[in-house]
Design a protein around this motif. Structure first.
Motif, PDB file in Angstrom:
ATOM      1  N   LYS A   1     -42.804-149.344  22.658  1.00 46.41           N
ATOM      2  CA  LYS A   1     -41.574-149.868  22.079  1.00 46.41           C
ATOM      3  C   LYS A   1     -41.499-149.471  20.614  1.00 46.41           C
ATOM      4  O   LYS A   1     -42.478-149.629  19.882  1.00 46.41           O
ATOM      5  N   ASP A   2     -40.346-148.963  20.208  1.00 43.86           N
ATOM      6  CA  ASP A   2     -40.184-148.483  18.840  1.00 43.86           C
ATOM      7  C   ASP A   2     -39.119-149.314  18.133  1.00 43.86           C
ATOM      8  O   ASP A   2     -38.112-149.718  18.727  1.00 43.86           O
ATOM      9  N   GLN A   3     -39.383-149.559  16.851  1.00 44.38           N
ATOM     10  CA  GLN A   3     -38.404-150.246  16.006  1.00 44.38           C
ATOM     11  C   GLN A   3     -38.415-149.586  14.634  1.00 44.38           C
ATOM     12  O   GLN A   3     -39.481-149.431  14.022  1.00 44.38           O
ATOM     13  N   THR A   4     -37.223-149.194  14.165  1.00 41.01           N
ATOM     14  CA  THR A   4     -37.115-148.476  12.893  1.00 41.01           C
ATOM     15  C   THR A   4     -36.868-149.460  11.760  1.00 41.01           C
ATOM     16  O   THR A   4     -36.039-150.377  11.882  1.00 41.01           O
ATOM     17  N   TYR A   5     -37.579-149.221  10.649  1.00 40.90           N
ATOM     18  CA  TYR A   5     -37.449-150.080   9.468  1.00 40.90           C
ATOM     19  C   TYR A   5     -37.036-149.237   8.272  1.00 40.90           C
ATOM     20  O   TYR A   5     -37.491-148.097   8.098  1.00 40.90           O
ATOM     21  N   PHE A   6     -36.187-149.815   7.428  1.00 40.48           N
ATOM     22  CA  PHE A   6     -35.897-149.269   6.107  1.00 40.48           C
ATOM     23  C   PHE A   6     -36.948-149.832   5.163  1.00 40.48           C
ATOM     24  O   PHE A   6     -37.205-151.037   5.155  1.00 40.48           O
ATOM     25  N   THR A   7     -37.585-148.990   4.371  1.00 44.55           N
ATOM     26  CA  THR A   7     -38.739-149.446   3.591  1.00 44.55           C
ATOM     27  C   THR A   7     -38.701-148.924   2.163  1.00 44.55           C
ATOM     28  O   THR A   7     -38.152-147.852   1.883  1.00 44.55           O
ATOM     29  N   GLN A   8     -39.297-149.716   1.277  1.00 44.08           N
ATOM     30  CA  GLN A   8     -39.566-149.315  -0.109  1.00 44.08           C
ATOM     31  C   GLN A   8     -41.015-149.673  -0.388  1.00 44.08           C
ATOM     32  O   GLN A   8     -41.548-150.664   0.138  1.00 44.08           O
ATOM     33  N   LYS A   9     -41.683-148.883  -1.215  1.00 46.87           N
ATOM     34  CA  LYS A   9     -43.108-149.111  -1.445  1.00 46.87           C
ATOM     35  C   LYS A   9     -43.490-148.763  -2.867  1.00 46.87           C
ATOM     36  O   LYS A   9     -42.797-148.014  -3.560  1.00 46.87           O
ATOM     37  N   THR A  10     -44.612-149.323  -3.294  1.00 47.04           N
ATOM     38  CA  THR A  10     -45.159-149.041  -4.620  1.00 47.04           C
ATOM     39  C   THR A  10     -46.671-149.198  -4.558  1.00 47.04           C
ATOM     40  O   THR A  10     -47.211-149.882  -3.683  1.00 47.04           O
ATOM     41  N   ASN A  11     -47.369-148.559  -5.491  1.00 49.36           N
ATOM     42  CA  ASN A  11     -48.827-148.624  -5.545  1.00 49.36           C
ATOM     43  C   ASN A  11     -49.271-149.732  -6.498  1.00 49.36           C
ATOM     44  O   ASN A  11     -48.616-149.996  -7.519  1.00 49.36           O
ATOM     45  N   LEU A  12     -50.391-150.378  -6.167  1.00 44.13           N
ATOM     46  CA  LEU A  12     -50.984-151.382  -7.046  1.00 44.13           C
ATOM     47  C   LEU A  12     -51.842-150.703  -8.102  1.00 44.13           C
ATOM     48  O   LEU A  12     -52.363-149.602  -7.901  1.00 44.13           O
ATOM     49  N   ASN A  13     -52.014-151.377  -9.242  1.00 38.81           N
ATOM     50  CA  ASN A  13     -52.862-150.844 -10.313  1.00 38.81           C
ATOM     51  C   ASN A  13     -54.314-151.266 -10.149  1.00 38.81           C
ATOM     52  O   ASN A  13     -55.229-150.522 -10.499  1.00 38.81           O
ATOM     53  N   SER A  14     -54.532-152.477  -9.618  1.00 35.16           N
ATOM     54  CA  SER A  14     -55.893-153.005  -9.536  1.00 35.16           C
ATOM     55  C   SER A  14     -56.680-152.445  -8.358  1.00 35.16           C
ATOM     56  O   SER A  14     -57.905-152.401  -8.393  1.00 35.16           O
ATOM     57  N   GLU A  15     -55.992-152.062  -7.280  1.00 37.81           N
ATOM     58  CA  GLU A  15     -56.644-151.517  -6.094  1.00 37.81           C
ATOM     59  C   GLU A  15     -55.880-150.281  -5.613  1.00 37.81           C
ATOM     60  O   GLU A  15     -54.695-150.100  -5.947  1.00 37.81           O
ATOM     61  N   ASN A  16     -56.581-149.447  -4.846  1.00 39.17           N
ATOM     62  CA  ASN A  16     -55.934-148.264  -4.260  1.00 39.17           C
ATOM     63  C   ASN A  16     -55.177-148.686  -3.004  1.00 39.17           C
ATOM     64  O   ASN A  16     -55.419-148.177  -1.910  1.00 39.17           O
ATOM     65  N   TRP A  17     -54.285-149.664  -3.181  1.00 42.66           N
ATOM     66  CA  TRP A  17     -53.491-150.211  -2.104  1.00 42.66           C
ATOM     67  C   TRP A  17     -52.024-149.863  -2.311  1.00 42.66           C
ATOM     68  O   TRP A  17     -51.610-149.558  -3.429  1.00 42.66           O
ATOM     69  N   GLU A  18     -51.269-149.984  -1.232  1.00 42.27           N
ATOM     70  CA  GLU A  18     -49.837-149.726  -1.272  1.00 42.27           C
ATOM     71  C   GLU A  18     -49.107-150.965  -0.757  1.00 42.27           C
ATOM     72  O   GLU A  18     -49.407-151.472   0.322  1.00 42.27           O
ATOM     73  N   LEU A  19     -48.163-151.463  -1.561  1.00 39.28           N
ATOM     74  CA  LEU A  19     -47.373-152.627  -1.182  1.00 39.28           C
ATOM     75  C   LEU A  19     -46.023-152.142  -0.655  1.00 39.28           C
ATOM     76  O   LEU A  19     -45.335-151.370  -1.323  1.00 39.28           O
ATOM     77  N   MET A  20     -45.650-152.598   0.557  1.00 38.76           N
ATOM     78  CA  MET A  20     -44.416-152.161   1.200  1.00 38.76           C
ATOM     79  C   MET A  20     -43.550-153.369   1.532  1.00 38.76           C
ATOM     80  O   MET A  20     -44.058-154.442   1.860  1.00 38.76           O
TER      81      MET A  20
END
Length: 576
Positions: A249-268
């Protein structure tokens, strides 16, 4: 038939263009809104992660932790366990524990629980190996003992420049993201392995957000981070599109993202594409309604134009009137500025006149005495020489006044030398005996310390103290018993020159304005409010301070009076 088709095709084309434009507009609007939310939450998450790194560093320096790692006695371990438990409760973290250099847990906040970390070896965890190697480390994973996910922060424990263990704090970040609920949006945090570590929608947890390599899968397994959700993926389609694939099952999302400064993580931040289309449809309906309303309004356009022409005429008349009033105000303002400048010039001239009058009067008295001596048949050479010396001192006094007034207008640095306080006071007393002969007997000089030296400009310091003393003389003029005291006290690093009098004192309303230029209480006809301003400037020039204190029976031997204190730093060579 053809005549009807053309307008219909035009309307269909117009509605298509309108729908497409509204869809683009809605995507741009959502993109901007989501970016604003992302930046705020990213900053909040960075701040939280930075704060979480503080506690393990504090624990690593705690004497209980160091003593337990250095000597693992029953008493030391029990004390450390209790301290860790209290620290975990105070910080509201999940767990806090200490490992030795081999990765064995020797103390833990859950020491009294049925499932405790004590005795468990976590040496395989990256937070342990990285803290040993680099001093600090962070790591997100599912707990190897509890099965509860958390964010681990670790700090190496050192003693005698040698690493002897690691202090670790585990925190549950799930509650933080739950507090971010923003329906219909979903928050997702992707870790450095490309896997969703945190999400407001549990379906996204431990779902790959990109293609995971075999090497990364091996690292995830060896570190025992988490189990990747099978048959589920987040597939990037475009820069702002992502597809959630789960069990065919597929579901399409509109997304925006940015990187954190403290960790090599991505917030979406995700929003279903269906929501975008629905909102675009609402916008299209609203714009269509507006167009209909605009068509109805068009019938009144001619009347509105006539009204606008009338308003424009009135606006032009009002603009001309405002311009005329502005010219009048500007003219009045220029006249006021000119008048103020002349007033200031008059005050400065009067100030110079006031400050120089006294030494000029003394000089005229010396010249009169000189004429009397010269007219005598037998000229007293000693008396003549004394008159010349006094006249020379008076001219220097006038020069001091001019120099002091120039310091008010120009903040140029003056030359400072080492000065003997005794000689400085002696010169001031001699000046008073010449210039204020009737008030000189009222002056009492009290040295609480001798042989003091200060760094300063002799002329400026004389002028400052003379200003204070002359003000004191003026204050006691109407007193039956006139008392003016110059008191010299050595403090820690300064010399305090205090001038005390038994005059009426200064009212509370005037005290805040004492040191302002040209301020006067109008009780002295010759006072123009410059003496204290100049004295304060001289104090600042010498890195000193000028203060005022109202004397009362509670803080002095006088029923009333004033105390001005001039603080000047001691000469560096003066002994302690």
């Amino acid at each position: 038939m053809r005549n009807y088709l053309k307008p219909s095709m035009a309307i269909i084309l117009l509605m298509f263009l309108l729908g497409w434009s509204v869809l683009i507009f809605e995507q741009l609007r959502q993109s901007r809104y989501m970016q604003i939310k992302l930046q705020g939450k990213a900053a909040e998450l960075d701040r939280q992660l930075h704060q979480l790194a503080v506690l393990p560093r504090v624990l690593a320096r705690h004497p209980y932790v160091i003593s337990s790692l250095s000597e693992q006695t029953q008493t030391n371990l029990l004390t450390t366990n209790k301290m860790l438990r209290q620290s975990q409760l105070d910080s509201k973290s999940a767990f806090a524990f200490v490992m030795d250099i081999d990765g064995n847990t020797i103390a833990s906040s859950n020491y009294a629980d049925s499932v405790s970390f004590i005795g468990v070896n976590y040496g395989f965890r990256p937070y342990f190996t990285k803290a040993i190697a680099n001093g600090t480390a962070t790591f997100f994973a599912v707990g190897a003992t509890t099965g509860i996910p958390g964010y681990f922060t670790a700090s190496a424990v050192t003693a005698a420049n040698k690493t002897i263990g690691v202090a670790v704090v585990k925190t549950d970040l799930g509650g933080l993201l739950d507090s971010w609920q923003l329906r219909p949006y979903e928050w997702v945090v992707v870790d450095e392995m490309g896997v969703v570590a945190l999400a407001t929608d549990k379906r996204f947890l431990y779902v790959p957000a990109r293609e995971i390599t075999d090497n990364e899968k091996q690292n995830i397994a060896s570190d025992r981070r988490y189990k990747i959700t099978p048959d589920t993926r987040l597939i990037p389609l475009e820069a702002d599109r992502i597809e959630f694939h789960q069990h065919s099952k597929d579901q399409t999302y509109f997304t925006q993202k940015t990187n954190l400064n403290s960790e090599n993580w991505e917030l979406m931040l995700l929003l279903t594409q269906t929501r975008i289309w629905l909102r675009a449809a609402y916008w299209q309906l609203a714009i269509g309604s507006i167009l209909i309303i605009l068509w109805l309004i068009y019938r009144n356009m001619l009347a509105q134009k006539r009204l606008a022409a009338t308003e424009h005429k009135h606006a032009m008349a009002l603009e001309l009137e405002v311009a005329e009033r502005t010219r009048e105000l500007r003219s009045a303002q220029e006249a006021l500025i000119t008048e103020s400048n002349y007033a200031m010039l008059g005050r400065m001239s009067a100030a110079i006149n006031h400050e120089i009058n006294q030494p000029l009067a003394s000089l005229r008295l010396n010249l009169a005495s000189l004429r009397n001596v010269v007219d005598k048949p037998d000229v007293d050479i000693h008396e003549l020489r004394q008159i010349v010396v006094d006249s020379d001192r008076t001219t220097k006094r006038i020069g001091r006044v001019v120099t002091t007034l120039r310091s008010l207008a120009s903040q140029r640095a003056t030359e400072h030398v080492s000065l003997e306080v005794d000689k400085l006071v002696t010169t001031i007393v001699e000046t008073i005996k010449r210039e204020r002969r009737t008030m000189a007997p009222s002056l009492v000089v009290e040295f609480k310390n001798k042989n003091m030296r200060v760094n300063g400009n002799e002329i400026l310091l004389q002028q400052a103290l003379l200003n204070l003393l002359y003000n004191a003389f003026d204050a006691v003029l109407k007193q039956e018993q006139r008392i003016v005291k110059l008191q010299l006290t050595r403090l820690d690093r300064t010399v305090q020159f205090s001038v005390l009098d038994n005059g009426p004192g200064v009212s509370k309303e005037i005290v805040p304005h004492l040191f302002k230029p040209f301020f006067s209480d109008n009780t002295k006809p010759s006072g123009l409010g410059l003496g204290l301003t100049l004295t304060e400037l001289i104090a600042q020039e010498h890195q000193g301070e000028l203060t005022y204190e109202l004397l009362t029976p509670q803080n002095s031997d006088y029923p009333a009076g004033s105390k001005f204190s001039l603080f000047i730093p001691l000469h560096q060579g003066t002994g302690s």
